[in-house]
Design a protein around this motif. Structure first.
Motif, mmCIF file in Angstrom:
data_model
loop_
_atom_site.group_PDB
_atom_site.id
_atom_site.type_symbol
_atom_site.label_atom_id
_atom_site.label_comp_id
_atom_site.label_asym_id
_atom_site.label_seq_id
_atom_site.Cartn_x
_atom_site.Cartn_y
_atom_site.Cartn_z
ATOM 1 N N ARG A 2 -47.106 -40.588 44.946
ATOM 2 C CA ARG A 2 -47.250 -41.398 43.739
ATOM 3 C C ARG A 2 -48.551 -41.135 43.006
ATOM 4 N N ARG A 28 -46.445 -56.053 48.745
ATOM 5 C CA ARG A 28 -45.209 -55.322 49.049
ATOM 6 C C ARG A 28 -44.007 -55.945 48.340
ATOM 7 N N ALA A 75 -44.228 -55.265 44.536
ATOM 8 C CA ALA A 75 -43.847 -53.902 44.162
ATOM 9 C C ALA A 75 -42.338 -53.720 44.238
ATOM 10 N N ALA A 76 -41.711 -54.311 45.243
ATOM 11 C CA ALA A 76 -40.254 -54.175 45.387
ATOM 12 C C ALA A 76 -39.511 -54.914 44.280
ATOM 13 N N ALA A 77 -40.072 -56.028 43.829
ATOM 14 C CA ALA A 77 -39.404 -56.848 42.814
ATOM 15 C C ALA A 77 -39.703 -56.367 41.398
ATOM 16 N N GLY A 78 -40.514 -55.331 41.269
ATOM 17 C CA GLY A 78 -40.811 -54.816 39.936
ATOM 18 C C GLY A 78 -41.888 -55.576 39.188
ATOM 19 N N PHE A 102 -38.064 -62.883 43.683
ATOM 20 C CA PHE A 102 -36.667 -62.465 43.742
ATOM 21 C C PHE A 102 -35.743 -63.438 43.013
ATOM 22 N N VAL A 132 -35.778 -61.655 39.819
ATOM 23 C CA VAL A 132 -34.879 -60.494 39.892
ATOM 24 C C VAL A 132 -33.429 -60.949 39.690
ATOM 25 N N GLN A 146 -30.911 -59.988 36.551
ATOM 26 C CA GLN A 146 -29.660 -59.249 36.762
ATOM 27 C C GLN A 146 -28.486 -60.007 36.181
ATOM 28 N N ILE A 173 -30.698 -56.690 49.248
ATOM 29 C CA ILE A 173 -31.526 -57.480 48.337
ATOM 30 C C ILE A 173 -31.901 -56.538 47.197
ATOM 31 N N PRO A 174 -31.468 -56.813 45.966
ATOM 32 C CA PRO A 174 -31.761 -55.886 44.876
ATOM 33 C C PRO A 174 -33.274 -55.749 44.679
ATOM 34 N N MET A 175 -33.744 -54.498 44.603
ATOM 35 C CA MET A 175 -35.178 -54.247 44.435
ATOM 36 C C MET A 175 -35.385 -53.316 43.251
ATOM 37 N N PRO A 176 -35.627 -53.899 42.082
ATOM 38 C CA PRO A 176 -35.782 -53.073 40.892
ATOM 39 C C PRO A 176 -37.117 -52.341 40.825
ATOM 40 N N GLY A 177 -38.031 -52.665 41.708
ATOM 41 C CA GLY A 177 -39.347 -52.023 41.662
ATOM 42 C C GLY A 177 -39.309 -50.612 42.206
ATOM 43 N N GLU A 178 -40.478 -50.020 42.298
ATOM 44 C CA GLU A 178 -40.546 -48.622 42.685
ATOM 45 C C GLU A 178 -40.671 -48.451 44.194
ATOM 46 N N VAL A 179 -40.726 -49.541 44.910
ATOM 47 C CA VAL A 179 -40.799 -49.495 46.369
ATOM 48 C C VAL A 179 -39.617 -50.285 46.899
ATOM 49 N N SER A 192 -38.660 -52.001 49.855
ATOM 50 C CA SER A 192 -39.169 -52.351 51.164
ATOM 51 C C SER A 192 -39.671 -53.787 51.114
ATOM 52 N N LEU A 193 -39.266 -54.569 52.088
ATOM 53 C CA LEU A 193 -39.743 -55.945 52.178
ATOM 54 C C LEU A 193 -40.142 -56.238 53.610
#
Lengths: 264, 264
Positions: free
Chosen positions: A47, A133, A136-139, A252, A255, A259, B232-238, B240-241
């Motif tokens: 990255r 963490r 980042a996963a949730a945008g 979330f 999120v 959606q 679990i929808p993860m729109p981010g760039e990672v 991982s939870l």
């Protein structure tokens, strides 16, 4: 490439690595941090770019995942430490055997911030890593940390973040009250006495979530700078959530709402 | 009431307390655990009953919150330890100054289980405590722990649970595959490759959530015993939870769905 083996505590390179491993002040002053383990180093490489230096424990040189990493990064300076010295650089019980020195990345903020998280005096490194963490996963675009938060670049927080540090803009020592007042959207603080359920508030737009200190919660001044006080409904017999769990539920829910808003 | 002051490491009562503080095996064998701090002791008193014994550090006897607790529990056996001895019983950096010995509560399972969480080889005590806390807040009925999980009654897990241990039925050393097969409802495992989004699955009925080991995830055999694999929808760039964050998101999505189902 000739590899330098270091086994003396007096070695100046070793001494500078040890300072980086142990001191938040040193990380800030030098603008550098240490990444522990192949996963973090690969995430940084993909990255941000290759690290400045790789540090391998003598006994770990032949581990397949370490060997693979070294082959992937042939142009990066490499030093080998005696196992005793390496062990002093890492707080982990089962050392990965490989560290990397990197410049602290300062990811740019997007022009239009959609979602940020404001972290006030969050003190537990495990919580902080988990929140980064989840964000980042949730945008989530950015995390703003107040003075008094755990150091985002400490080994424990980096480990908990699992690469989030390279996907999310992180800003430390931020005046959160000023940031909240300047924010162009809802500023949402969770509270047991919140006037609206998290699930009933429209979170699909521009949102800042405020997460407070584990014991004291969110300060009065920051609460006043928020535009919304929401409660997370808790039908159980205990009304209490860990800060990182509450953050994940908030992120979330956003999120989910986005959606279902975007769905046909 | 005359109070016993103990300052010798050879004291048999002190030795038995130290075993309880340090050894999961001892806790299991004796069916007892130590609660650290006023908050946990009050939670136990309110939900289960008074503890068997209170243990106070010499220097903490005059702290207002300790004094208040002792006044509230005048009939409970009390011992005072020298500060050095007390410090050896608690892993916390800033000791609360008060511990209680309690019998491990075995809360009854409800006749019709509505929601349980199955925890497979969850090893981080902070994660385990946070999951129990989130579960109790979300109204989950029970937590089943596989062999290989961290000890639910260790000081760290108790601290992280913040009283959840007295609001939620906890069962350890459970055969989770058998429990999943016998469960009268959906058994939901989260997976990055899940065939349905968590937000699209009806969770308002009888549900068991499966949470796996932090590194290895959920074992193949337990995945096969599940009825649903959700992502679990993860729109981010990672993508991982943290296990505790994922659990919180699942538990509170169920809370949300049940509230909107029950709403007029």
């Amino acid at each position: 490439m000739p590899v330098k083996l270091i086994s003396s505590r007096d070695n100046s390179l070793y001494k500078s690595l040890k300072k980086l491993a142990q001191s938040a002040r040193e990380r800030r002053k030098s603008g550098k941090a240490l990444l522990d383990g192949v996963h973090l180093i690969v995430a940084h490489t993909e990255r941000i770019g290759p690290p400045e230096m790789l540090v391998v424990a003598h006994a770990a040189q032949d581990k397949p995942e370490v060997r693979g990493l070294l082959e992937r990064l042939p142009d990066v300076a490499l030093i080998v430490l005696s196992d005793a010295l390496f062990g002093e650089l890492t707080p982990v019980d089962t050392p990965s055997g490989v560290l990397a020195q990197v410049a602290l990345p300062e990811l740019p903020l997007p022009q239009a911030l959609q979602c940020v998280v404001l972290l006030e005096a969050l003190q537990d490194p495990g919580n902080l890593g988990s929140i980064l963490r989840s964000a980042a996963a949730a945008g989530v675009d950015a995390a703003y940390l107040s003075p008094g938060c755990a150091d985002a670049w400490s080994p424990k927080v980096l480990r908990g973040g699992m690469g989030a540090h390279f996907a999310l803009a992180i800003r430390e020592d931020v005046d959160l009250v000023a940031a909240a007042q300047a924010f162009a959207g809802e500023v949402v603080v969770t509270s047991l006495q919140g006037e609206i359920s998290l699930f009933d508030l429209d979170l699909s737009g521009t949102v800042a979530f405020v997460i407070g200190n584990e014991g004291a919660g969110v300060s009065q001044t920051l609460q006043q700078a928020a535009t919304r006080r929401v409660r997370i409904p808790m039908p159980g017999e205990v009304e209490s959530l860990n800060a990182a769990a509450a953050a994940a539920v908030c992120f979330f829910e956003r999120v989910r709402q986005r959606q279902s808003t975007l769905a046909p």
